[in-house]
Design a protein around this motif. Sequence first.
Motif, PDB file in Angstrom:
ATOM      1  N   TYR A  88      34.987  40.174  31.134  1.00 57.14           N
ATOM      2  CA  TYR A  88      34.755  39.087  32.076  1.00 57.14           C
ATOM      3  C   TYR A  88      34.997  37.704  31.465  1.00 57.14           C
ATOM      4  CZ  TYR A  88      32.724  42.258  35.535  1.00 57.14           C
ATOM      5  OH  TYR A  88      32.525  43.246  36.466  1.00 57.14           O
ATOM      6  N   GLY A  89      34.942  37.594  30.158  1.00 60.85           N
ATOM      7  CA  GLY A  89      35.135  36.303  29.514  1.00 60.85           C
ATOM      8  C   GLY A  89      36.566  36.006  29.127  1.00 60.85           C
ATOM      9  N   MET A  90      37.394  37.064  28.959  1.00 60.34           N
ATOM     10  CA  MET A  90      38.753  36.876  28.453  1.00 60.34           C
ATOM     11  C   MET A  90      39.823  37.330  29.436  1.00 60.34           C
ATOM     12  SD  MET A  90      38.093  38.219  24.544  1.00 60.34           S
ATOM     13  CE  MET A  90      39.838  38.233  24.143  1.00 60.34           C
ATOM     14  N   ASN A  91      39.459  38.096  30.435  1.00 55.86           N
ATOM     15  CA  ASN A  91      40.467  38.660  31.337  1.00 55.86           C
ATOM     16  C   ASN A  91      40.123  38.363  32.799  1.00 55.86           C
ATOM     17  OD1 ASN A  91      42.684  40.192  32.245  1.00 55.86           O
ATOM     18  ND2 ASN A  91      41.412  42.026  32.400  1.00 55.86           N
ATOM     19  N   ALA A  92      39.129  39.042  33.332  1.00 54.66           N
ATOM     20  CA  ALA A  92      38.738  38.862  34.734  1.00 54.66           C
ATOM     21  C   ALA A  92      37.789  37.674  34.844  1.00 54.66           C
ATOM     22  CB  ALA A  92      38.084  40.141  35.260  1.00 54.66           C
TER      23      ALA A  92
ATOM     24  N   ALA B 277      37.932  26.406  28.447  1.00 48.51           N
ATOM     25  CA  ALA B 277      36.722  25.739  28.918  1.00 48.51           C
ATOM     26  C   ALA B 277      35.975  26.609  29.926  1.00 48.51           C
ATOM     27  CB  ALA B 277      37.084  24.390  29.540  1.00 48.51           C
ATOM     28  N   ILE B 278      36.720  27.352  30.764  1.00 46.03           N
ATOM     29  CA  ILE B 278      36.076  28.269  31.706  1.00 46.03           C
ATOM     30  C   ILE B 278      35.316  29.354  30.949  1.00 46.03           C
ATOM     31  CG2 ILE B 278      36.546  30.038  33.455  1.00 46.03           C
ATOM     32  CD1 ILE B 278      38.827  28.231  34.450  1.00 46.03           C
ATOM     33  N   GLY B 279      35.893  29.830  29.848  1.00 48.30           N
ATOM     34  CA  GLY B 279      35.188  30.812  29.016  1.00 48.30           C
ATOM     35  C   GLY B 279      33.906  30.244  28.438  1.00 48.30           C
ATOM     36  N   VAL B 280      33.936  28.987  28.036  1.00 46.72           N
ATOM     37  CA  VAL B 280      32.734  28.345  27.507  1.00 46.72           C
ATOM     38  C   VAL B 280      31.677  28.206  28.606  1.00 46.72           C
ATOM     39  CG1 VAL B 280      31.825  26.193  26.530  1.00 46.72           C
ATOM     40  CG2 VAL B 280      33.991  27.138  25.689  1.00 46.72           C
ATOM     41  N   ILE B 281      32.098  27.898  29.825  1.00 49.98           N
ATOM     42  CA  ILE B 281      31.158  27.810  30.952  1.00 49.98           C
ATOM     43  C   ILE B 281      30.503  29.171  31.198  1.00 49.98           C
ATOM     44  CG2 ILE B 281      31.008  27.465  33.453  1.00 49.98           C
ATOM     45  CD1 ILE B 281      33.189  25.317  33.139  1.00 49.98           C
ATOM     46  N   PHE B 282      31.297  30.242  31.107  1.00 47.73           N
ATOM     47  CA  PHE B 282      30.763  31.601  31.257  1.00 47.73           C
ATOM     48  C   PHE B 282      29.688  31.876  30.208  1.00 47.73           C
ATOM     49  CE2 PHE B 282      31.285  36.146  29.970  1.00 47.73           C
ATOM     50  CZ  PHE B 282      30.748  36.732  31.110  1.00 47.73           C
TER      51      PHE B 282
END
Length: 400
Positions: free
Chosen positions: A133-137, A97-102
Amino acid sequence: MEDYLGLVYLFGLLWSVSLLFFTERYWTNRRSLFVIGMIPLGIILAFRYSGTDTYQYETLLWYSYLSGQPTGMEPGFDLLARWLTNLWGSPLAALRAIGVIFVGALTVFLWRSDPKERFFLLAFFIPVFFFQYGMNAIRAGLAVASLLLAWQSLRRNHWASAIAFGFLGPFFHLTILVPVTVLLFVESLRIGRRGWIIWVTIGLINAVLLLWHWDYVQAKLDFYFGNKLSTIHTVYSPQVPGMSRTAMALVLLIGLTTLPLSWGLKIFSWLTLGIPTLFFQILAYYSAWVGIRFVELMVVTLPLFTLRLLDLEHMSPFRTKSFFLALSIAAIIGSAFNYKNFVQDYNGRLTGSLTPFLPYRTVLHHQPCPPSYYFPWALPWKCPLLDLDNLGGVSQPIPR
């Protein structure tokens, strides 16, 4: 699904560039295409089980969920991550979900963008930094997304939203204070003699934020400069960690030098951008992760700094083509070295990660550690990093 060659990353790069090409050449209703065009990139993040620190973040969120304790990360990320974990009952779902927010933040940037901003995002930022930035940091990713929205608001003289987004960034990752400070150098030129007001304000804000998070800052310094990093230089390059990012910065600085600006502004730009980049590159020899992180932030900041400088100089677009050519060359260099790093860490042979970028895996290959509602039958004692007797600790280094 397992992608052993990393074709999904090549697809993301080509998709981004194609989206730029078709929106500028053929599509009149660009905004609808931006939303549709970002969906495939969002799917890649939402369904992935790859990214060097993915497993560590899942473990950290699982500990926090079971123990009810904070994650120990920056307060903005801690609040968001714990809320999402409690909402879904799964660290796996919260992280996606954090990735989707990004992706959503980048979509907002595209929705409001002009041609210069679109070129920066689709031809440079997404090909080079999107997967990192979307998958790691992911904490740094949220902070950088806030920075982009703040900078975009600043270009439109929307000071309230610029301050709000700029103030939000450090609550996801403190390192974002560096590019915020650098970008405000340009604004000091705009204000002129009253520029000292900006520097006093910057100093006070930085001091307050650092003092507020001082325990966390000390812990990160111990982590970055302690014995734990004695062998980590080999992750990016055995000889020159982070040099590919410094090469990108050099290309962008050369592109800036070719612009029809006064020599005073060019020297000012080299001092403001080149010296910090060189310092962070030297720092990378002593602490690879922290040095590289700052060099990457300088590479992201360089185009923003330059485009803002062009705004203040009221320079026509046809006189800026050389810089956009440099931006394209830097994107090619960054993308090529990204793939090289992915290959070098294939199956985690350099970082020891259980979720490396290569091969790319989806959540269907979740191991499952830590347990989640995707795999409620998972046995916690079979997860190698879960210490059931000490839910407050993690037996691997915390995410960077």
